[in-house]
Scaffold this active site. Structure first.
Site, PDB file in Angstrom:
ATOM      1  N   SER A  42       0.775  -1.366   0.317  1.00  0.00           N
ATOM      2  CA  SER A  42       0.231  -0.095  -0.106  1.00  0.00           C
ATOM      3  C   SER A  42       1.478   1.072  -0.405  1.00  0.00           C
ATOM      4  O   SER A  42       1.921   0.691   0.487  1.00  0.00           O
ATOM      5  CB  SER A  42      -0.839  -0.312   1.249  1.00  0.00           C
ATOM      6  OG  SER A  42      -1.401   1.320   1.381  1.00  0.00           O
ATOM      7  N   LYS A  81      28.794  -5.087  13.475  1.00  0.00           N
ATOM      8  CA  LYS A  81      28.112  -5.347  14.722  1.00  0.00           C
ATOM      9  C   LYS A  81      28.999  -5.968  15.330  1.00  0.00           C
ATOM     10  O   LYS A  81      28.745  -7.685  15.110  1.00  0.00           O
ATOM     11  CB  LYS A  81      26.863  -5.398  14.494  1.00  0.00           C
ATOM     12  CG  LYS A  81      25.994  -5.621  15.948  1.00  0.00           C
ATOM     13  CD  LYS A  81      24.949  -5.829  16.044  1.00  0.00           C
ATOM     14  CE  LYS A  81      24.125  -6.199  17.294  1.00  0.00           C
ATOM     15  NZ  LYS A  81      22.244  -6.715  17.701  1.00  0.00           N
ATOM     16  N   GLY A 447      22.858 -19.176  22.967  1.00  0.00           N
ATOM     17  CA  GLY A 447      23.829 -19.945  23.095  1.00  0.00           C
ATOM     18  C   GLY A 447      24.254 -19.537  24.524  1.00  0.00           C
ATOM     19  O   GLY A 447      23.858 -18.702  25.606  1.00  0.00           O
TER      20      GLY A 447
HETATM   21  C1  LIG Z   1      10.641   0.164  17.925  1.00  0.00           C
HETATM   22  C2  LIG Z   1      11.129  -1.022  16.737  1.00  0.00           C
HETATM   23  C3  LIG Z   1      12.542  -1.434  16.487  1.00  0.00           C
HETATM   24  C4  LIG Z   1      13.053  -1.949  16.337  1.00  0.00           C
HETATM   25  N1  LIG Z   1      14.486  -2.482  16.198  1.00  0.00           N
HETATM   26  C5  LIG Z   1      15.069  -4.053  15.362  1.00  0.00           C
HETATM   27  C6  LIG Z   1      16.180  -4.096  15.313  1.00  0.00           C
HETATM   28  O1  LIG Z   1      16.845  -3.395  15.893  1.00  0.00           O
HETATM   29  N2  LIG Z   1      16.532  -5.455  15.119  1.00  0.00           N
HETATM   30  C7  LIG Z   1      15.280  -5.784  14.208  1.00  0.00           C
HETATM   31  O2  LIG Z   1      15.216  -6.988  13.773  1.00  0.00           O
HETATM   32  N3  LIG Z   1      14.032  -5.588  13.987  1.00  0.00           N
HETATM   33  C8  LIG Z   1      13.634  -4.781  15.043  1.00  0.00           C
HETATM   34  N4  LIG Z   1      12.579  -3.501  14.930  1.00  0.00           N
HETATM   35  C9  LIG Z   1      11.305  -4.860  14.379  1.00  0.00           C
HETATM   36  C10 LIG Z   1      11.051  -4.267  12.280  1.00  0.00           C
HETATM   37  O3  LIG Z   1      10.752  -3.373  12.313  1.00  0.00           O
HETATM   38  C11 LIG Z   1      10.586  -5.213  11.740  1.00  0.00           C
HETATM   39  O4  LIG Z   1      10.594  -7.050  12.093  1.00  0.00           O
HETATM   40  C12 LIG Z   1      10.905  -5.285   9.944  1.00  0.00           C
HETATM   41  O5  LIG Z   1      11.312  -3.942  10.031  1.00  0.00           O
HETATM   42  C13 LIG Z   1       9.880  -6.010   9.485  1.00  0.00           C
HETATM   43  O6  LIG Z   1       8.574  -5.342   9.185  1.00  0.00           O
HETATM   44  P1  LIG Z   1       8.033  -5.999   8.448  1.00  0.00           P
HETATM   45  O7  LIG Z   1       8.240  -5.874   6.812  1.00  0.00           O
HETATM   46  O8  LIG Z   1       6.861  -6.930   8.949  1.00  0.00           O
HETATM   47  O9  LIG Z   1       6.437  -4.671   8.469  1.00  0.00           O
HETATM   48  P2  LIG Z   1       6.421  -2.903   8.162  1.00  0.00           P
HETATM   49  O10 LIG Z   1       7.914  -2.506   7.774  1.00  0.00           O
HETATM   50  O11 LIG Z   1       5.208  -2.879   8.759  1.00  0.00           O
HETATM   51  O12 LIG Z   1       5.414  -3.154   6.643  1.00  0.00           O
HETATM   52  C14 LIG Z   1       4.152  -3.486   6.615  1.00  0.00           C
HETATM   53  C15 LIG Z   1       3.734  -3.817   5.024  1.00  0.00           C
HETATM   54  O13 LIG Z   1       2.305  -4.234   4.682  1.00  0.00           O
HETATM   55  C16 LIG Z   1       1.932  -3.290   4.063  1.00  0.00           C
HETATM   56  N5  LIG Z   1       0.621  -3.124   3.940  1.00  0.00           N
HETATM   57  C17 LIG Z   1      -0.167  -3.334   5.236  1.00  0.00           C
HETATM   58  N6  LIG Z   1      -1.603  -3.269   4.900  1.00  0.00           N
HETATM   59  C18 LIG Z   1      -1.747  -3.466   4.324  1.00  0.00           C
HETATM   60  C19 LIG Z   1      -2.959  -3.478   3.276  1.00  0.00           C
HETATM   61  N7  LIG Z   1      -3.669  -3.369   3.980  1.00  0.00           N
HETATM   62  N8  LIG Z   1      -2.693  -3.701   1.842  1.00  0.00           N
HETATM   63  C20 LIG Z   1      -1.650  -3.682   0.836  1.00  0.00           C
HETATM   64  N9  LIG Z   1      -0.249  -3.428   1.651  1.00  0.00           N
HETATM   65  C21 LIG Z   1      -0.579  -3.345   3.462  1.00  0.00           C
HETATM   66  C22 LIG Z   1       2.115  -1.271   4.413  1.00  0.00           C
HETATM   67  O14 LIG Z   1       1.956  -1.140   3.080  1.00  0.00           O
HETATM   68  C23 LIG Z   1       3.882  -2.053   4.584  1.00  0.00           C
HETATM   69  O15 LIG Z   1       4.702  -2.304   3.218  1.00  0.00           O
HETATM   70  C24 LIG Z   1      12.249  -3.007  15.721  1.00  0.00           C
HETATM   71  C25 LIG Z   1      10.345  -2.826  15.468  1.00  0.00           C
HETATM   72  C26 LIG Z   1      10.313  -1.624  16.246  1.00  0.00           C
HETATM   73  C27 LIG Z   1       9.054  -1.018  16.443  1.00  0.00           C
END
Ligand SMILES: Cc1cc2nc3c(=O)[nH]c(=O)nc-3n(C[C@H](O)[C@H](O)[C@H](O)COP(=O)(O)OP(=O)(O)OC[C@H]3O[C@@H](n4cnc5c(N)ncnc54)[C@H](O)[C@@H]3O)c2cc1C
Length: 506
Positions: A42, A81, A447
């Site tokens: 989206s 890292k 580990g």
């Molecule tokens: C504060 C914070 C810190 C973090 N730090 C780390 C870290 O240091 N290391 C690590 O490994 N992970 C970390 N994470 C987790 C990491 O950010 C996510 O695991 C990673 O970015 C993957 O996100 P995602 O792709 O699952 O979701 P998102 O990035 O949220 O992507 C969701 C996607 O779905 C799409 N979408 C949603 N609904 C619809 C719909 N109805 N129709 C079409 N498209 C839709 C959106 O457009 C978007 O493209 C952190 C998370 C948070 C909250």
């Protein structure tokens, strides 16, 4: 082993890091099959935009994709890292900070001494049981060196990376498109199910119906398919992991680049500091039950010594996971599957392992439809969540801060049976590694050494009663010898900035 793939068309919903990682992996691993992969994202719903720290498994993931480190690292402003330094998690001045390293083969030389001193400390001897001095990664981080061993160096070292999450998604998108993944920008606002409940198609806001025989839900915290549509039950971790919010900001780089993540405990949570080649990523993860977003922002601003005009970004997070990651014809990868808060940067490890395990489960399925390993897949994933949750929870249980109600609450809940057993074993001065093996915890991400570093590094010991002089000479450990060994070993490794510059030149 499958000779043909049970799916002809796979739709991935979501173009965040998880979506593009899944697209790349499926396209690469199943490149010889007649398979169409489409990603739909989206433009109205953004990506989360954070996720810059990783664990060593990401290295193997890129290797399986056949992408060289220098290619993606340069594209994503990535740094190396060595591990994470935890600061101010303990109120004991001797344990103000400690380093959680990625392990080096060289650490095995003095592992026995480290473990022995831990046991002696439990028996009340005033011996050196703080982990930092025993570990090569800690020394490398201290000297701002890179964890990459020189060519032909006979000792392996585990390491990970930091990178710009947005740039990584863009990089992977380019790769996926080269590998014949198609891409559509559309918001899905309806999901159609078959009589058996499995997903038949998704419908875009413009009314287009898109069918597939398998769906990968990478829709982030919305969990459009797994959570909202299939209504798989959710196991919340909110009782034991209190943080549900984050405030983030980027800041300028320093003259030299650290090779570690910094995790500093603040009044109602902890702050990360992640070095990239062009900037720092910073975030304060906190509990909104104990601090308002405005107060958190103000505390974080002061912590970073930033002016009043600094612009912060606020995020909400849901901690826990769906009881199954693969239900009917939906696999959830990324935040849609679950999330343990980011303290040990484990989310992308879950994302990559989920898709790797899925491909293996389908490839090795004994039924034509590809589902014979589904239950085993889900059990393994749940196990991973609970083992990693226990480790993260231990950070909070082992804190000894008394300054705010948050830190007291963070250690006052009842841990899982397994974590309780690990803690009891530790407090009795018995062998934690044995219990970790019996509980099969060490098969997961962390580990023996990780668990011991955490407990020893936070100073979870009884008060010392005996001086070192009271110890039989044969049991005294020469810390100078260990220091010399670690420092000499570190000489083989390049300065982090030199290693990053060499990448650019190569
Ligand atoms: C504060 C914070 C810190 C973090 N730090 C780390 C870290 O240091 N290391 C690590 O490994 N992970 C970390 N994470 C987790 C990491 O950010 C996510 O695991 C990673 O970015 C993957 O996100 P995602 O792709 O699952 O979701 P998102 O990035 O949220 O992507 C969701 C996607 O779905 C799409 N979408 C949603 N609904 C619809 C719909 N109805 N129709 C079409 N498209 C839709 C959106 O457009 C978007 O493209 C952190 C998370 C948070 C909250």
């Amino acid at each position: 082993m499958q000779t043909s793939l049970p799916f002809k068309k796979i739709i991935i919903i979501g173009g965040g890091t998880a979506g593009w990682m899944s697209a790349c992996y499926l396209a690469k691993m199943w490149q010889d099959y007649d398979l169409e992969i489409k990603i739909i994202e989206s433009d109205a719903i953004g990506t989360i935009g954070v996720g810059e720290g990783t664990t060593p498994s990401i290295k193997g993931f890129f290797e399986q994709l056949g992408i060289e480190a220098k290619e993606w690292m340069l594209a994503c402003n990535a740094t190396y890292k060595t591990g994470i330094r935890f600061v101010n998690w303990s109120s004991d001045p001797n344990y103000k900070s400690y380093f959680h390293p990625f392990y080096s083969q060289l650490d095995e030389y003095f592992q026995h001494e480290f473990f022995q001193n831990i046991q002696l400390k439990h028996r009340g001897f005033d011996v050196h049981a703080h982990p930092d001095q025993y570990l090569l990664a800690s020394e490398l981080a201290q000297q701002r060196k890179a964890p990459i061993e020189p060519e032909h160096y006979p000792f392996d070292m585990a390491y990970a990376y930091h990178f710009d999450a947005t740039l990584l998604a863009q990089f992977l998108k380019k790769k996926a498109l080269q590998w014949n993944v198609t891409h559509q920008v559309a918001t899905i606002n309806e999901v159609k199910q078959k009589d058996d409940g499995s997903i038949a198609s998704v419908v875009t806001e413009s009314g287009e119906t898109i069918e597939a025989d398998f769906f990968v839900d990478c829709s982030g915290f919305r969990s459009l398919l797994l959570g909202k549509t299939l209504k798989v039950p959710y196991n919340s971790f909110a009782d034991s992991l209190l943080n549900d919010s984050a405030v983030t900001i980027v800041t300028e780089r320093e003259d030299t680049t650290p090779s570690m993540t910094l995790s500093t405990a603040l009044s109602c949570g902890w702050a990360w500091r992640i070095p990239l080649t062009n900037r720092f990523g910073n975030g304060y993860v906190f509990s909104s039950r104990f601090q308002s977003p405005q107060d958190a922002e103000e505390e974080f601003r002061r912590h970073l010594a930033l002016p009043e005009s600094a612009q912060f970004n606020h995020l909400k997070m849901r901690v826990g996971h769906f009881a199954k990651g693969w239900e009917k014809n939906v696999l959830a990868v990324g935040l849609s599957q679950g999330f343990i808060e980011p303290l040990e940067a484990t989310a992308l490890h879950f994302a990559t392992q989920s898709v790797v395990d899925f491909v293996s489960a389908v490839d090795n399925s004994t039924d034509q439809a590809g589902y014979s390993n589904q239950t085993a897949y889900n059990n393994k994933l749940s196990d991973r969540f609970s083992c990693v949750r226990d480790y993260i929870e231990l950070h909070y249980l082992a804190n000894s801060r008394h300054d705010t109600p948050y830190w007291k609450a963070a250690r006052s809940h009842t841990p899982s049976r397994r974590l309780q057993r690990i803690l009891t074993t530790w407090h009795q001065g018995k062998s934690v590694p044995r219990v970790l093996d019996e509980e099969a915890v060490s098969l997961q991400l962390f580990g023996h050494e990780s668990w011991l570093c955490l407990l020893a590094g936070k100073g979870v010991f009884p008060e010392s009663e005996h001086t070192i002089d009271a110890l039989p000479t044969a049991m005294r450990i020469d810390m100078q010898k260990i220091k010399h060994f670690v420092e000499t070993s570190a000489k083989h490794y390049p300065l982090h900035d030199d290693a990053l510059a060499a990448l650019k030149q190569s």
